[in-house]
Design an enzyme around this catalytic site. Structure first.
Site, short mmCIF file in Angstrom:
data_model
loop_
_atom_site.label_atom_id
_atom_site.label_comp_id
_atom_site.label_asym_id
_atom_site.label_seq_id
_atom_site.Cartn_x
_atom_site.Cartn_y
_atom_site.Cartn_z
N ASP A 79 0.83 -1.21 0.00
CA ASP A 79 0.00 0.00 0.00
C ASP A 79 0.87 1.26 0.00
O ASP A 79 0.35 2.39 -0.01
CB ASP A 79 -1.04 -0.01 1.13
N SER A 80 2.20 1.07 -0.07
CA SER A 80 3.10 2.19 -0.39
C SER A 80 2.71 2.77 -1.75
O SER A 80 3.14 3.87 -2.11
CB SER A 80 4.56 1.73 -0.40
N ASP A 118 -1.05 -6.22 0.00
CA ASP A 118 -1.36 -5.57 1.29
C ASP A 118 -2.86 -5.37 1.46
O ASP A 118 -3.51 -4.84 0.56
CB ASP A 118 -0.71 -4.19 1.32
N LYS A 146 -0.96 -9.57 3.27
CA LYS A 146 -0.22 -9.04 4.43
C LYS A 146 -1.08 -7.98 5.10
O LYS A 146 -1.81 -7.25 4.42
CB LYS A 146 1.09 -8.44 3.92
N GLU A 148 -0.89 -5.18 8.76
CA GLU A 148 0.01 -4.61 9.76
C GLU A 148 -0.50 -4.89 11.17
O GLU A 148 -1.63 -4.53 11.49
CB GLU A 148 0.14 -3.10 9.54
N GLU A 215 9.75 -3.87 9.95
CA GLU A 215 10.02 -2.55 9.35
C GLU A 215 10.66 -1.60 10.36
O GLU A 215 10.10 -1.34 11.45
CB GLU A 215 8.72 -1.94 8.77
O1 KIV Z 1 3.58 -1.05 1.51
C1 KIV Z 1 4.72 -1.52 1.36
O2 KIV Z 1 5.39 -1.31 0.35
C2 KIV Z 1 5.25 -2.34 2.44
C3 KIV Z 1 6.71 -2.66 2.41
C4 KIV Z 1 7.52 -1.46 2.55
C5 KIV Z 1 7.07 -3.70 3.40
O3 KIV Z 1 4.55 -2.71 3.31
#
Ligand code: KIV
Length: 289
Positions: A79-80, A118, A146, A148, A215
């Protein structure tokens, strides 16, 4: 060629809903014999063998395909996306629809790597919601998801793994909590933070995660966590002792020149190349060429 169909055998990883038509079913049956019984075990075995796991993010088809062809182990639709693709300040505005849209594109480019997506913020507030969102990602081609959180999200993680969907955990600095935390801060500096991180790592392993992203964790604490658990740790800004490393691809290739995290050593300057090519085109065109 139906690229999605080429990925079907890999979707054996967990999820379940891939055999949507008879051609796909035949494809899976034909190739299933060649698959390891539980591909997630490979990552544990890589850890045991001391083989480092490599992971990078992708948000579109060409990047995913290039990374996949380079032999990366894991591709994450992170989600970056919010920052490096959509131009937002942080990940807290990223929606489920945006993530599904980009995951669908990435899935078309991935044949070898494990594709993880994510779950964006507020799509996993309850275990039911988490499973519902995770299934949507599987439907568009993700092989694992994934979210958090550690101890705080054990019920969500258990629900996802119980639904047969492989799960990657993410502990340490949690970007979706950046507003409550008032910034991005290294984790594990105090004894109580270090203990909480270890408890998180143990909890996600116990809940069925096949790996855990650490992280921005103090390197020595990341090392201790890596030794303490059986699943691989994938570090980002957490030192060299993790079982693998993950980076945001834009940081690695210099495609987001306005901000590069301190812990990243870019391997390319793609932004400069884009500027150079654009300037050359503008000049050529204005000159009438
Ligand atoms: O959103 C993302 O890119 C991430 C990574 C930086 C681990 O969660």
């Amino acid at each position: 060629m139906d690229l999605q169909a080429t990925r079907l055998p890999l979707q054996e990883f967990g999820a379940a809903n891939f055999a949507r038509d008879s051609v796909a079913t035949a494809c899976v049956l034909e190739l299933a014999a060649d698959l390891p019984a539980d591909p997630m075990k490979d990552f544990r075995q890589m850890k045991q063998r001391g083989e480092k796991i490599t992971a990078l993010t992708a948000y579109d088809y060409p990047t995913a395909r290039l990374l996949d062809e380079s032999g990366i182990d894991i591709i994450l639709v992170g989600d970056s996306l919010g920052m490096v693709v959509l131009g937002c300040q942080d990940t807290t505005g990223v929606t489920l629809e945006e993530m599904l849209h980009h995951t669908r594109a990435v899935a078309r480019g991935v044949k070898q790597a494990l594709l993880v997506a994510d779950l964006p913020i507020h799509t996993y507030d309850t275990p039911e919601q988490a499973v519902e969102a995770a299934r949507k990602f599987v439907d568009v081609g993700a092989q694992a998801v994934k979210l958090e959180g550690g101890v705080s999200h054990v019920t969500q993680i258990q629900a996802i793994t119980k639904a047969g969907i492989p799960f990657m955990a993410h502990i340490g600095m949690l970007p979706q909590s950046v507003r409550e935390e008032g910034g991005y801060r290294i984790k594990g500096r105090t004894q109580s933070e270090a203990e909480a991180l270890l408890a998180d790592a143990r909890a996600v392993e116990e809940a069925g995660a096949f790996s855990v992203v650490l992280e921005i964790v103090v390197a020595d604490i990341a090392k201790q966590i890596t030794r303490a658990i059986g699943i691989p740790t994938i570090g980002i800004g957490s030192g060299k002792h993790c079982d693998g490393q993950i980076l945001v691809t834009h940081d690695l290739i210099g495609l987001f020149p306005w901000f590069t995290p301190k812990f990243v050593s870019p391997e390319a300057r793609v932004a400069d190349e884009i500027r150079r090519a654009a300037s050359a085109f503008i000049e050529r065109t204005r000159a009438g060429g």
